[in-house]
Motif scaffolding. Structure first.
Motif, PDB file in Angstrom:
ATOM      1  N   VAL A 130      10.341 -12.725   1.852  1.00  0.00           N
ATOM      2  CA  VAL A 130      11.725 -12.935   1.403  1.00  0.00           C
ATOM      3  C   VAL A 130      12.073 -11.870   0.356  1.00  0.00           C
ATOM      4  N   GLN A 131      13.204 -11.236   0.529  1.00  0.00           N
ATOM      5  CA  GLN A 131      13.640 -10.213  -0.434  1.00  0.00           C
ATOM      6  C   GLN A 131      14.427 -10.887  -1.550  1.00  0.00           C
ATOM      7  N   VAL A 132      14.009 -10.640  -2.781  1.00  0.00           N
ATOM      8  CA  VAL A 132      14.786 -11.146  -3.918  1.00  0.00           C
ATOM      9  C   VAL A 132      15.182  -9.953  -4.776  1.00  0.00           C
ATOM     10  N   PRO A 133      16.403  -9.496  -4.662  1.00  0.00           N
ATOM     11  CA  PRO A 133      16.801  -8.343  -5.465  1.00  0.00           C
ATOM     12  C   PRO A 133      16.842  -8.682  -6.952  1.00  0.00           C
ATOM     13  N   CYS A 134      16.674  -7.660  -7.797  1.00  0.00           N
ATOM     14  CA  CYS A 134      16.807  -7.864  -9.242  1.00  0.00           C
ATOM     15  C   CYS A 134      18.255  -8.218  -9.558  1.00  0.00           C
ATOM     16  N   VAL A 135      18.442  -9.200 -10.420  1.00  0.00           N
ATOM     17  CA  VAL A 135      19.798  -9.540 -10.870  1.00  0.00           C
ATOM     18  C   VAL A 135      20.166  -8.581 -12.003  1.00  0.00           C
ATOM     19  N   TRP A 136      21.291  -7.916 -11.863  1.00  0.00           N
ATOM     20  CA  TRP A 136      21.708  -6.989 -12.936  1.00  0.00           C
ATOM     21  C   TRP A 136      22.244  -7.791 -14.096  1.00  0.00           C
ATOM     22  N   LEU A 137      21.530  -7.705 -15.212  1.00  0.00           N
ATOM     23  CA  LEU A 137      21.893  -8.488 -16.386  1.00  0.00           C
ATOM     24  C   LEU A 137      22.618  -7.609 -17.391  1.00  0.00           C
ATOM     25  N   GLU A 138      23.427  -8.245 -18.213  1.00  0.00           N
ATOM     26  CA  GLU A 138      24.023  -7.522 -19.325  1.00  0.00           C
ATOM     27  C   GLU A 138      22.886  -7.133 -20.275  1.00  0.00           C
ATOM     28  N   SER A 139      23.003  -5.980 -20.856  1.00  0.00           N
ATOM     29  CA  SER A 139      21.992  -5.517 -21.815  1.00  0.00           C
ATOM     30  C   SER A 139      21.746  -6.558 -22.900  1.00  0.00           C
ATOM     31  N   THR A 140      22.814  -7.243 -23.310  1.00  0.00           N
ATOM     32  CA  THR A 140      22.706  -8.191 -24.421  1.00  0.00           C
ATOM     33  C   THR A 140      22.374  -9.615 -23.973  1.00  0.00           C
ATOM     34  N   ASP A 141      22.152  -9.816 -22.671  1.00  0.00           N
ATOM     35  CA  ASP A 141      21.680 -11.123 -22.204  1.00  0.00           C
ATOM     36  C   ASP A 141      20.286 -11.394 -22.785  1.00  0.00           C
ATOM     37  N   ILE A 142      19.837 -12.640 -22.667  1.00  0.00           N
ATOM     38  CA  ILE A 142      18.533 -13.009 -23.235  1.00  0.00           C
ATOM     39  C   ILE A 142      17.436 -12.767 -22.202  1.00  0.00           C
ATOM     40  N   SER A 143      16.374 -12.069 -22.595  1.00  0.00           N
ATOM     41  CA  SER A 143      15.250 -11.907 -21.671  1.00  0.00           C
ATOM     42  C   SER A 143      14.218 -13.020 -21.862  1.00  0.00           C
ATOM     43  N   TYR A 144      13.874 -13.286 -23.118  1.00  0.00           N
ATOM     44  CA  TYR A 144      12.869 -14.333 -23.328  1.00  0.00           C
ATOM     45  C   TYR A 144      12.910 -14.872 -24.750  1.00  0.00           C
ATOM     46  N   THR A 145      12.213 -15.958 -24.936  1.00  0.00           N
ATOM     47  CA  THR A 145      11.979 -16.468 -26.288  1.00  0.00           C
ATOM     48  C   THR A 145      10.472 -16.582 -26.477  1.00  0.00           C
ATOM     49  N   ILE A 146      10.046 -16.427 -27.708  1.00  0.00           N
ATOM     50  CA  ILE A 146       8.615 -16.529 -28.025  1.00  0.00           C
ATOM     51  C   ILE A 146       8.497 -17.028 -29.451  1.00  0.00           C
ATOM     52  N   TYR A 147       7.469 -17.801 -29.702  1.00  0.00           N
ATOM     53  CA  TYR A 147       7.308 -18.378 -31.040  1.00  0.00           C
ATOM     54  C   TYR A 147       6.381 -17.529 -31.901  1.00  0.00           C
ATOM     55  N   THR A 148       6.681 -17.450 -33.207  1.00  0.00           N
ATOM     56  CA  THR A 148       5.800 -16.738 -34.139  1.00  0.00           C
ATOM     57  C   THR A 148       4.494 -17.516 -34.272  1.00  0.00           C
ATOM     58  N   SER A 149       3.524 -16.895 -34.944  1.00  0.00           N
ATOM     59  CA  SER A 149       2.179 -17.488 -34.982  1.00  0.00           C
ATOM     60  C   SER A 149       2.079 -18.763 -35.795  1.00  0.00           C
ATOM     61  N   GLY A 150       3.035 -19.019 -36.656  1.00  0.00           N
ATOM     62  CA  GLY A 150       2.965 -20.234 -37.463  1.00  0.00           C
ATOM     63  C   GLY A 150       1.980 -20.142 -38.613  1.00  0.00           C
ATOM     64  N   THR A 151       1.709 -18.932 -39.077  1.00  0.00           N
ATOM     65  CA  THR A 151       0.767 -18.757 -40.181  1.00  0.00           C
ATOM     66  C   THR A 151       1.330 -19.355 -41.463  1.00  0.00           C
ATOM     67  N   THR A 152       2.625 -19.216 -41.659  1.00  0.00           N
ATOM     68  CA  THR A 152       3.208 -19.660 -42.919  1.00  0.00           C
ATOM     69  C   THR A 152       3.957 -20.982 -42.803  1.00  0.00           C
ATOM     70  N   GLY A 153       3.964 -21.589 -41.651  1.00  0.00           N
ATOM     71  CA  GLY A 153       4.646 -22.864 -41.531  1.00  0.00           C
ATOM     72  C   GLY A 153       5.062 -23.100 -40.101  1.00  0.00           C
ATOM     73  N   LEU A 154       6.216 -23.731 -39.927  1.00  0.00           N
ATOM     74  CA  LEU A 154       6.660 -24.023 -38.574  1.00  0.00           C
ATOM     75  C   LEU A 154       7.042 -22.749 -37.829  1.00  0.00           C
ATOM     76  N   PRO A 155       6.531 -22.578 -36.587  1.00  0.00           N
ATOM     77  CA  PRO A 155       6.856 -21.371 -35.821  1.00  0.00           C
ATOM     78  C   PRO A 155       8.363 -21.255 -35.579  1.00  0.00           C
ATOM     79  N   LYS A 156       8.823 -19.998 -35.507  1.00  0.00           N
ATOM     80  CA  LYS A 156      10.237 -19.737 -35.265  1.00  0.00           C
ATOM     81  C   LYS A 156      10.415 -19.210 -33.850  1.00  0.00           C
ATOM     82  N   GLY A 157      11.418 -19.685 -33.141  1.00  0.00           N
ATOM     83  CA  GLY A 157      11.665 -19.242 -31.763  1.00  0.00           C
ATOM     84  C   GLY A 157      12.432 -17.930 -31.765  1.00  0.00           C
TER      85      GLY A 157
END
Ligand code: ATP
Ligand code: MG
Length: 631
Positions: free
Chosen positions: A223-250
């Motif tokens: 099945v062919q799934v073409p890349c969706v052309w996203l706006e440059s400013t769209d969101i690619s991902y979220t990731i949490y900080t390590s939480g060394t100093t407290g609650l991790p930040k998204g």
């Protein structure tokens, strides 16, 4: 060739021109209309109006030029699987995974949480999300249910991709029961769960919700799934900080700015050329894994090694054997991993042909001089320290040898990278400190460069409140790290702003004392924390892992080492910095990403509750300190 100083100056003074040039390193469906929009500070929007796709740049873009060159090299010393995927094969795998996600109803803008061991399918899943414009949120596979549940609640994923189990040091770590428990604990429930069955641990499946990865992708073959052309400013991902100093930040990142930042850093900092191989020993659950296992090397047309296993199994030469075998040109690891190797025979470093290796890049924690020298002497390649954060996505301070060859200085990660307007400011007044060796807080004046976090996921107010402050005349992002800049412009990170000890009015960075203690040849690792003291306000207390564990059982040798350590600090820093006590321990408590949990050690040393420990690696290390502190 322009020197780095000019390069850096231009990146700030001619921001538009500089980044327009860098933006041409990647493929655009539609070129940007505006390079940098800082009309709503502190929010910075990069390459506005441009349309692109991370997966296109990492995979499809190379199909014409290098379809049969290696793209993803998966090596597991845990299961004995070793397999190379060419760009052509990677393209096929990613399309199948993308089609499987679409079949589960995942759409552009939906979140997909990835809770996986270091297996090829994890990279397929990330790239598949990027391909269809779904926002991935990778959660480190070593986390247990409670940490995972809080991240599920925060990301509210439509689907979760996971596996039966991971494996570490030969021990199977089941994931599925932890995932089931996390979903049970979470108020948000995913519609579907896609599960890779590695045959490592039995799995119970929830009918209607759980799907088998292999079956699901096989159904989509061709099945062919073409890349969706996203706006440059769209969101690619979220990731949490390590939480060394407290609650991790998204941390939330964009599409276009991140792609450009990675392409530029592979060229200017990591010296990566298409067709070469990059090996980052991190984990996809951390920002280094996102930037320099998955996206960065692939965007650069390089092969990337994804390694499941520990650095010392079957022996401490395993990483270097991979460098030889796959002719690795750039390697990326962390000081904490080097300290693990340092406990083994240095002969392992010289056993393999490392002639392909241009440099070893290290990041994540202060790189102490003895560790840097040990690995540099052993490997015979330049060691390049990088200072950055989950928030920044790529190095803030390092040496960009791709722009201009410059010597590294031990103990310094280097100089501010292009795009970063780094300053040192007074902790209270916010006044900029411009003199050499003046100690203050390391801040970045906005606008932040491409690749930098856009905001805190779902909480703009927290982003502004947590990180930004107005200091005389400017708006700056705080790194929450102490630093100084020497007369040559090299920076030194002295520790986190939370980690300062105030002994009778003298403010001391924990890092300075640790650096001094680790110069003693009997010391493998050390943590220094400030402990409340009735007389002096605070005193320094040191927890030391000795090179030779015999020092711990024999009282005479223990006292001798403790005395010597105090003497070293006296001589190097003065009596005011001398720890009130030096405790010898087997191990130090760290986060899963290998960072010292000083705040937990400090809490225990002061007889308080250790607080949020969801990111701790080895609870027994903290227990040992608790036992030592017990009256
Ligand atoms: P949290 O923000 O949740 O408390 P964290 O700060 O440990 O966790 P990361 O983003 O993984 O999360 O780590 C970034 C921090 O790591 C930096 O702010 C700095 O304190 C430290 N660090 C990273 N690289 C270096 C380096 N080369 N030298 C010194 N410190 C470093
Ligand atoms: Mg941080």
């Amino acid at each position: 060739m322009t020197g780095f100083a000019d390069f850096h100056r231009r990146s700030l003074e001619d921001r538009e021109g500089f980044w327009k040039e860098q933006s041409q390193l990647i493929g655009w469906h539609k070129p940007p209309v505006q390079i940098c929009d800082y009309s709503n500070p502190p929010f910075t929007r990069w390459f506005v109006g441009g349309q692109t796709n991370l997966c296109h740049n990492a995979v499809d873009r190379h199909l014409l030029t290098r379809p049969d060159q290696p793209a993803l090299i998966f090596v597991s010393t845990e299961t004995g699987v070793e397999r190379t995927y060419t760009f052509h094969e990677l393209h096929r795998e990613v399309q199948r995974a993308a089609a499987a996600l679409l079949a589960l109803g995942v759409k552009r803008g939906d979140r997909v949480l990835i809770y996986m061991p270091m297996i090829a399918e994890a990279a397929f899943a990330m790239l598949a999300c990027a391909r269809i414009g779904a926002i991935h949120s990778v959660v480190f596979g070593g986390f247990a249910s409670v940490s995972l549940a809080s991240r599920i609640e925060d990301a509210t994923p439509k689907a979760i991709v996971s596996a039966d189990a991971g494996s570490r040091g030969g021990k199977v770590m089941p994931y599925k029961p932890l995932l089931d428990e996390a979903i049970r604990l979470s108020k948000h429930k995913p519609e579907s769960v896609l599960l890779v069955d590695r045959g490592l641990a039995p799995m119970e499946r929830v009918a209607g919700r759980d799907h088998d990865w292999a079956e699901s992708v096989a159904r989509q073959d061709g099945v062919q799934v073409p890349c969706v052309w996203l706006e440059s400013t769209d969101i690619s991902y979220t990731i949490y900080t390590s939480g060394t100093t407290g609650l991790p930040k998204g941390v939330q990142r964009d599409v276009g700015g991140y792609t450009v930042a990675l392409a530029a850093s592979m060229k200017h900092i990591f010296l990566g050329e298409p067709g070469e191989t990059f090996f980052s020993t991190s984990d996809i659950g951390w920002v280094v894994g996102h930037s320099y296992i998955v996206y960065g090397p692939l965007i650069a047309g390089m092969a990337t090694i994804m390694y499941e296993g520990v650095p010392i199994r079957p022996d401490a030469g395993i990483w270097w054997s991979l460098v030889e075998k796959y002719k690795v040109s750039g390697m990326f690891s962390a000081p904490t991993a080097v300290r693990v190797l340092k406990k083994h025979d240095p002969a392992f470093l010289a056993k393999y042909d490392l002639s392909s290796l241009k440099a070893l890049f290290l990041a994540g924690e202060p790189l102490d001089e003895p560790t840097a020298r040990w690995i540099s002497d052993g490997l015979g390649v330049p060691i390049i320290d990088n200072y950055w954060q989950t928030e920044s996505g790529w190095p803030i301070l390092t040496i960009a040898n791709g722009v201009e060859k410059k010597p590294s200085k031990f103990g310094s990660p280097g100089v501010p990278m292009y795009g970063y307007d780094v300053k040192i400011v007074h902790e209270n007044t916010g006044e900029e400190l411009t003199g050499a060796n003046e100690k203050g807080v390391v801040v970045i004046e906005g606008p932040t460069p491409p690749g930098f976090m856009q905001t805190v996921w779902g909480d703009d107010a927290r982003f502004v409140r947590t990180y930004w402050q107005t200091v005389p005349g400017k708006l700056v992002y705080s790194t929450f790290d102490w630093g100084i800049r020497d007369a040559d412009g090299y920076y030194y990170i002295l520790g986190r702003t939370d980690d300062v000890i105030n002994v009778a009015g003298h403010r001391l960075g924990t890092r300075e004392i640790e650096e001094s203690i680790s110069s003693h040849s009997g010391v493998a690792e050390v943590a220094v924390v400030g402990v409340a003291d009735q007389l002096k306000g605070q005193v320094a207390m040191a927890f030391v892992v000795p090179r030779d564990s015999a020092a711990m059982v024999n009282t005479a040798s223990r006292l001798k080492l403790e005395g010597e350590i105090m003497k070293v600090v006296d001589e190097q820093l003065g009596a005011v910095a001398r720890p009130s006590r030096v405790h010898l321990v087997h191990a130090l408590p760290k986060t899963r990403s290998g960072k010292l949990l000083r705040r937990a050690i400090q809490a225990v040393a002061e007889g308080r509750d250790a607080g949020d420990l969801t990111t701790i690696e080895d609870p027994s290390a903290l227990q040992q300190i608790k036992d030592l502190m017990a009256p």
